[in-house]
Motif scaffolding. Structure first.
Motif, PDB file in Angstrom:
ATOM      1  N   PHE A   1       0.834  -1.188   0.000  1.00 34.63           N
ATOM      2  CA  PHE A   1       0.000   0.000   0.000  1.00 34.63           C
ATOM      3  C   PHE A   1       0.871   1.240   0.000  1.00 34.63           C
ATOM      4  O   PHE A   1       2.048   1.179   0.369  1.00 34.63           O
ATOM      5  N   THR A   2       0.280   2.316  -0.446  1.00 37.73           N
ATOM      6  CA  THR A   2       0.892   3.636  -0.332  1.00 37.73           C
ATOM      7  C   THR A   2      -0.131   4.563   0.301  1.00 37.73           C
ATOM      8  O   THR A   2      -1.325   4.466   0.023  1.00 37.73           O
ATOM      9  N   ILE A   3       0.353   5.423   1.178  1.00 34.09           N
ATOM     10  CA  ILE A   3      -0.497   6.447   1.781  1.00 34.09           C
ATOM     11  C   ILE A   3      -0.045   7.782   1.217  1.00 34.09           C
ATOM     12  O   ILE A   3       1.158   8.070   1.147  1.00 34.09           O
ATOM     13  N   HIS A   4      -1.037   8.579   0.806  1.00 33.53           N
ATOM     14  CA  HIS A   4      -0.778   9.854   0.150  1.00 33.53           C
ATOM     15  C   HIS A   4      -1.411  10.982   0.946  1.00 33.53           C
ATOM     16  O   HIS A   4      -2.597  10.920   1.280  1.00 33.53           O
ATOM     17  N   ALA A   5      -0.621  12.006   1.237  1.00 33.54           N
ATOM     18  CA  ALA A   5      -1.167  13.223   1.832  1.00 33.54           C
ATOM     19  C   ALA A   5      -1.741  14.052   0.694  1.00 33.54           C
ATOM     20  O   ALA A   5      -1.156  14.131  -0.383  1.00 33.54           O
ATOM     21  N   LEU A   6      -2.897  14.647   0.899  1.00 34.21           N
ATOM     22  CA  LEU A   6      -3.427  15.561  -0.103  1.00 34.21           C
ATOM     23  C   LEU A   6      -2.954  16.966   0.248  1.00 34.21           C
ATOM     24  O   LEU A   6      -3.082  17.400   1.391  1.00 34.21           O
ATOM     25  N   THR A   7      -2.365  17.627  -0.736  1.00 33.80           N
ATOM     26  CA  THR A   7      -1.828  18.970  -0.518  1.00 33.80           C
ATOM     27  C   THR A   7      -2.222  19.882  -1.672  1.00 33.80           C
ATOM     28  O   THR A   7      -2.620  19.420  -2.745  1.00 33.80           O
ATOM     29  N   ASN A   8      -2.043  21.183  -1.438  1.00 41.04           N
ATOM     30  CA  ASN A   8      -2.168  22.129  -2.543  1.00 41.04           C
ATOM     31  C   ASN A   8      -0.827  22.152  -3.276  1.00 41.04           C
ATOM     32  O   ASN A   8       0.125  21.499  -2.845  1.00 41.04           O
ATOM     33  N   PRO A   9      -0.716  22.886  -4.382  1.00 38.79           N
ATOM     34  CA  PRO A   9       0.542  22.882  -5.136  1.00 38.79           C
ATOM     35  C   PRO A   9       1.754  23.370  -4.330  1.00 38.79           C
ATOM     36  O   PRO A   9       2.888  23.034  -4.654  1.00 38.79           O
ATOM     37  N   GLU A  10       1.525  24.145  -3.275  1.00 38.98           N
ATOM     38  CA  GLU A  10       2.627  24.639  -2.447  1.00 38.98           C
ATOM     39  C   GLU A  10       3.003  23.650  -1.344  1.00 38.98           C
ATOM     40  O   GLU A  10       3.902  23.922  -0.544  1.00 38.98           O
ATOM     41  N   GLY A  11       2.299  22.525  -1.246  1.00 40.53           N
ATOM     42  CA  GLY A  11       2.619  21.516  -0.252  1.00 40.53           C
ATOM     43  C   GLY A  11       1.855  21.634   1.054  1.00 40.53           C
ATOM     44  O   GLY A  11       2.101  20.876   1.982  1.00 40.53           O
ATOM     45  N   LYS A  12       0.907  22.558   1.118  1.00 38.89           N
ATOM     46  CA  LYS A  12       0.107  22.713   2.338  1.00 38.89           C
ATOM     47  C   LYS A  12      -0.983  21.643   2.355  1.00 38.89           C
ATOM     48  O   LYS A  12      -1.696  21.442   1.376  1.00 38.89           O
ATOM     49  N   PRO A  13      -1.146  20.935   3.493  1.00 37.99           N
ATOM     50  CA  PRO A  13      -2.163  19.880   3.571  1.00 37.99           C
ATOM     51  C   PRO A  13      -3.572  20.393   3.280  1.00 37.99           C
ATOM     52  O   PRO A  13      -3.921  21.521   3.635  1.00 37.99           O
ATOM     53  N   LEU A  14      -4.349  19.552   2.599  1.00 40.91           N
ATOM     54  CA  LEU A  14      -5.752  19.846   2.282  1.00 40.91           C
ATOM     55  C   LEU A  14      -6.632  18.767   2.893  1.00 40.91           C
ATOM     56  O   LEU A  14      -6.285  17.591   2.851  1.00 40.91           O
ATOM     57  N   ARG A  15      -7.781  19.156   3.399  1.00 40.73           N
ATOM     58  CA  ARG A  15      -8.782  18.151   3.734  1.00 40.73           C
ATOM     59  C   ARG A  15      -9.237  17.531   2.423  1.00 40.73           C
ATOM     60  O   ARG A  15      -9.189  18.158   1.372  1.00 40.73           O
ATOM     61  N   ILE A  16      -9.707  16.307   2.502  1.00 46.62           N
ATOM     62  CA  ILE A  16     -10.158  15.627   1.291  1.00 46.62           C
ATOM     63  C   ILE A  16     -11.331  16.412   0.703  1.00 46.62           C
ATOM     64  O   ILE A  16     -12.361  16.570   1.361  1.00 46.62           O
ATOM     65  N   PRO A  17     -11.184  16.951  -0.512  1.00 48.63           N
ATOM     66  CA  PRO A  17     -12.285  17.703  -1.129  1.00 48.63           C
ATOM     67  C   PRO A  17     -13.500  16.810  -1.381  1.00 48.63           C
ATOM     68  O   PRO A  17     -13.372  15.588  -1.540  1.00 48.63           O
ATOM     69  N   GLN A  18     -14.669  17.422  -1.453  1.00 48.26           N
ATOM     70  CA  GLN A  18     -15.902  16.667  -1.657  1.00 48.26           C
ATOM     71  C   GLN A  18     -15.848  15.823  -2.930  1.00 48.26           C
ATOM     72  O   GLN A  18     -16.259  14.672  -2.929  1.00 48.26           O
ATOM     73  N   TRP A  19     -15.313  16.378  -4.006  1.00 45.05           N
ATOM     74  CA  TRP A  19     -15.265  15.610  -5.252  1.00 45.05           C
ATOM     75  C   TRP A  19     -14.352  14.388  -5.117  1.00 45.05           C
ATOM     76  O   TRP A  19     -14.605  13.361  -5.732  1.00 45.05           O
ATOM     77  N   VAL A  20     -13.299  14.469  -4.289  1.00 46.83           N
ATOM     78  CA  VAL A  20     -12.452  13.303  -4.047  1.00 46.83           C
ATOM     79  C   VAL A  20     -13.212  12.299  -3.184  1.00 46.83           C
ATOM     80  O   VAL A  20     -13.160  11.093  -3.440  1.00 46.83           O
ATOM     81  N   ASN A  21     -13.946  12.779  -2.159  1.00 47.63           N
ATOM     82  CA  ASN A  21     -14.771  11.875  -1.351  1.00 47.63           C
ATOM     83  C   ASN A  21     -15.755  11.109  -2.224  1.00 47.63           C
ATOM     84  O   ASN A  21     -15.936   9.907  -2.059  1.00 47.63           O
ATOM     85  N   GLU A  22     -16.402  11.819  -3.147  1.00 47.50           N
ATOM     86  CA  GLU A  22     -17.347  11.167  -4.054  1.00 47.50           C
ATOM     87  C   GLU A  22     -16.629  10.148  -4.939  1.00 47.50           C
ATOM     88  O   GLU A  22     -17.119   9.043  -5.158  1.00 47.50           O
ATOM     89  N   LEU A  23     -15.461  10.524  -5.426  1.00 50.48           N
ATOM     90  CA  LEU A  23     -14.672   9.623  -6.258  1.00 50.48           C
ATOM     91  C   LEU A  23     -14.234   8.406  -5.465  1.00 50.48           C
ATOM     92  O   LEU A  23     -14.294   7.274  -5.957  1.00 50.48           O
TER      93      LEU A  23
END
Length: 118
Positions: free
Chosen positions: A90-112
């Motif tokens: 497995f791989t675990i991925h942090a979701l970040t913005n392009p500058e590397g700041k962590p993002l909460r999982i966006p709704q469209w990713v939750n739906e996906l």
């Protein structure tokens, strides 16, 4: 040694992730266009068997949430003709913005993610 070079496993897992997101309707390249990066922060690999040059392999990949800002992709790789295990991990991925700041999982990713786990 008569088997694949060990770093290939991470590449095969990347193929599995890419095909899973594509099949779910939003290829990973589109994630980045929407400002969501997914760098690997952890990887776990288990080597179960052999695969040689030009062997046909099956890669089964699934995905789930891993907290508020991370997702986990799990992969099982088997020989295409025999179904014999080759590797899993497995791989675990942090979701970040392009500058590397962590993002909460966006709704469209939750739906996906829902589409990828059903």
């Amino acid at each position: 040694m008569g088997t694949f070079y060990n770093s290939r496993l991470l590449e095969w897992m990347e193929v599995g992730r890419s095909e899973l997101t594509r099949a779910a309707g939003i290829p990973y390249v589109e994630w980045e266009k929407r400002g969501v990066m997914a760098p690997i922060v952890e990887a776990n690999l288990k080597f179960r068997g052999r695969a040689g040059y030009d062997d046909l392999l099956n890669i089964e990949t699934s995905c789930e949430r891993e907290g508020r800002a991370r997702i986990k992709f799990e992969s099982v790789i088997t020989q295409g003709e025999t179904g014999q295990p080759v590797a899993e991990g497995f791989t675990i991925h942090a979701l970040t913005n392009p500058e590397g700041k962590p993002l909460r999982i966006p709704q469209w990713v939750n739906e996906l993610l829902g589409d990828m786990t059903e």
